[in-house]
Scaffold this active site. Structure first.
Site, PDB file in Angstrom:
ATOM      1  N   SER A   1       0.869  -1.186   0.000  1.00 41.27           N
ATOM      2  CA  SER A   1       0.000   0.000   0.000  1.00 41.27           C
ATOM      3  C   SER A   1       0.897   1.224   0.000  1.00 41.27           C
ATOM      4  O   SER A   1       1.629   1.469   0.966  1.00 41.27           O
ATOM      5  CB  SER A   1      -0.890  -0.015   1.248  1.00 41.27           C
TER       6      SER A   1
ATOM      7  N   HIS B   1      -1.312  -1.449  -4.196  1.00 40.45           N
ATOM      8  CA  HIS B   1      -2.588  -1.114  -3.565  1.00 40.45           C
ATOM      9  C   HIS B   1      -2.610   0.393  -3.321  1.00 40.45           C
ATOM     10  O   HIS B   1      -1.729   0.951  -2.668  1.00 40.45           O
ATOM     11  CB  HIS B   1      -2.644  -1.883  -2.242  1.00 40.45           C
TER      12      HIS B   1
ATOM     13  N   ASP C   1      -4.747   3.546  -1.851  1.00 41.35           N
ATOM     14  CA  ASP C   1      -5.825   3.878  -0.927  1.00 41.35           C
ATOM     15  C   ASP C   1      -6.410   5.238  -1.249  1.00 41.35           C
ATOM     16  O   ASP C   1      -5.734   6.262  -1.120  1.00 41.35           O
ATOM     17  CB  ASP C   1      -5.291   3.870   0.511  1.00 41.35           C
TER      18      ASP C   1
ATOM     19  N   MET D   1      -9.151   7.992  -0.286  1.00 43.95           N
ATOM     20  CA  MET D   1      -9.994   8.396   0.863  1.00 43.95           C
ATOM     21  C   MET D   1     -10.556   9.787   0.631  1.00 43.95           C
ATOM     22  O   MET D   1      -9.836  10.671   0.140  1.00 43.95           O
ATOM     23  CB  MET D   1      -9.156   8.415   2.139  1.00 43.95           C
TER      24      MET D   1
ATOM     25  N   HIS E   1      -8.353   0.951  -3.787  1.00 42.68           N
ATOM     26  CA  HIS E   1      -9.228   0.694  -2.636  1.00 42.68           C
ATOM     27  C   HIS E   1     -10.014   1.976  -2.370  1.00 42.68           C
ATOM     28  O   HIS E   1      -9.484   2.936  -1.819  1.00 42.68           O
ATOM     29  CB  HIS E   1      -8.331   0.295  -1.445  1.00 42.68           C
TER      30      HIS E   1
ATOM     31  N   MET F   1     -12.211   4.149  -0.553  1.00 42.34           N
ATOM     32  CA  MET F   1     -12.844   4.451   0.740  1.00 42.34           C
ATOM     33  C   MET F   1     -13.534   5.805   0.594  1.00 42.34           C
ATOM     34  O   MET F   1     -13.129   6.816   1.187  1.00 42.34           O
ATOM     35  CB  MET F   1     -11.775   4.468   1.837  1.00 42.34           C
TER      36      MET F   1
ATOM     37  N   MET G   1     -11.018  -6.054   5.992  1.00 46.02           N
ATOM     38  CA  MET G   1     -10.299  -4.979   6.681  1.00 46.02           C
ATOM     39  C   MET G   1     -10.018  -5.438   8.108  1.00 46.02           C
ATOM     40  O   MET G   1     -10.945  -5.771   8.855  1.00 46.02           O
ATOM     41  CB  MET G   1     -11.143  -3.697   6.726  1.00 46.02           C
TER      42      MET G   1
ATOM     43  N   ASP H   1      -6.160  -6.338   4.841  1.00 48.63           N
ATOM     44  CA  ASP H   1      -5.581  -4.987   4.818  1.00 48.63           C
ATOM     45  C   ASP H   1      -5.677  -4.363   6.208  1.00 48.63           C
ATOM     46  O   ASP H   1      -6.782  -4.190   6.729  1.00 48.63           O
ATOM     47  CB  ASP H   1      -6.374  -4.151   3.795  1.00 48.63           C
TER      48      ASP H   1
HETATM   49  C1  DX5 Z   1      -6.159   1.633   5.814  1.00 47.58           C
HETATM   50  C2  DX5 Z   1      -5.710   1.378   4.392  1.00 47.58           C
HETATM   51  C3  DX5 Z   1      -4.549   0.467   4.348  1.00 47.58           C
HETATM   52  C4  DX5 Z   1      -3.328   1.007   5.039  1.00 47.58           C
HETATM   53  C5  DX5 Z   1      -2.579  -0.145   5.637  1.00 47.58           C
HETATM   54  O1  DX5 Z   1      -7.273   2.425   5.801  1.00 47.58           O
HETATM   55  O2  DX5 Z   1      -6.760   0.809   3.640  1.00 47.58           O
HETATM   56  O3  DX5 Z   1      -4.264   0.018   3.030  1.00 47.58           O
HETATM   57  O4  DX5 Z   1      -2.486   1.730   4.201  1.00 47.58           O
HETATM   58  O5  DX5 Z   1      -1.575   0.334   6.451  1.00 47.58           O
HETATM   59  P1  DX5 Z   1      -0.762  -0.613   7.435  1.00 47.58           P
HETATM   60  O6  DX5 Z   1      -0.216  -1.765   6.643  1.00 47.58           O
HETATM   61  O7  DX5 Z   1       0.301   0.274   7.998  1.00 47.58           O
HETATM   62  O8  DX5 Z   1      -1.731  -1.073   8.496  1.00 47.58           O
HETATM   63 ZN    ZN Z   2      -6.276  -0.205   1.714  1.00 41.98          ZN
END
Ligand code: DX5
Ligand code: ZN
Length: 224
Positions: A7, A32, A34, A36, A65, A67, A136, A174
């Site tokens: 990620s 990956h 993220d 948001m 991903h 969110m 998750m 994740d």
């Molecule tokens: C969390 C994200 C993850 C995050 C994981 O909301 O979806 O992909 O980057 O981070 P680590 O591996 O540090 O928990």
């Molecule tokens: Zn993620």
């Protein structure tokens, strides 16, 4: 085989290209990203321009991903930006079945994520159509959070369902994935590990982070 999906949320953004190349050289299997929006989760991260930039420097599969609230509004934008896998949340659209169709019709893989408080059975009606289920193991929004162990039974349950139905569906996790948690996660039947901190903040560097996760998962994992 266990696959590793770094990620990039914890990568050094002043050197994103180098971090991506180092991850590839370290043997990762995909990336990956993220996304948001500050509504669905209490953080704002990156959007389609970053997906496009990453797309331009790697041929490995990119999973986005999402969110974000009502992801159906942006799915096509992320596909145009170069996503190979679009992951939406069960919790962020009232039209899960429709969005699954919308992505599949374009020949792009579709995944659905479940927050820690969302039960596996909420996917019963769509799981046959999915390329990936993402469990998750933290509440989404930030990297560096602690793995929530009560999500392990959900991973086992989903692996059983996928096996029983004979589905070609990846099971991914994740959040809080690291050298300590990877063995239990792999033993629960997960075959794709997402990790930010354990890879991009590894004291010995990115390649060591990827190698460590793979070794630790293989030590106790199941081969799927
Ligand atoms: C969390 C994200 C993850 C995050 C994981 O909301 O979806 O992909 O980057 O981070 P680590 O591996 O540090 O928990
Ligand atoms: Zn993620």
């Amino acid at each position: 085989m266990i696959r590793i999906s770094p990620s990039v949320l914890s990568a050094d953004f002043t050197r994103l290209g180098e971090e991506i190349r180092a991850s590839e050289q370290g043997g990762c299997d995909r990336f990956h990203i993220d996304v948001m929006d500050g509504h669905f989760v209490p953080n704002i991260s990156m959007g389609p321009f970053v997906v496009e930039a990453v797309r331009s420097i790697t041929k490995l599969p990119l999973e986005t991903h999402l969110m974000i609230d009502r992801p159906e509004r942006y799915v096509d934008t992320f596909i145009r930006a170069g996503a190979d896998v679009v992951i939406v949340h069960q919790e962020n659209t009232p039209h899960l079945h429709r969005i699954v169709q919308q992505v599949r019709e374009q020949g792009i893989q579709i995944g659905v994520a479940l927050n820690p408080g969302t039960p596996a059975h909420t996917l019963d009606e769509v799981i046959d159509e999915l390329d990936l289920v993402l469990v998750m193991s933290v509440n989404p929004g930030f990297s560096g959070q602690k793995f929530i162990a009560s999500t392990l039974p959900k991973m086992r349950l989903l692996r059983d369902t996928i096996t029983r139905k004979g589905l070609a569906c990846d099971l991914e996790v994740d959040g809080g994935v690291n050298a300590d948690t990877a063995p239990q996660i792999a033993a629960a039947g997960v075959n794709v590990l997402v990790a930010a901190t354990a890879i991009y903040k590894h004291p010995q560097g990115i390649a060591a982070g990827i190698r460590e996760l793979r070794d630790r998962a293989a030590a106790q994992g199941v081969r799927v």
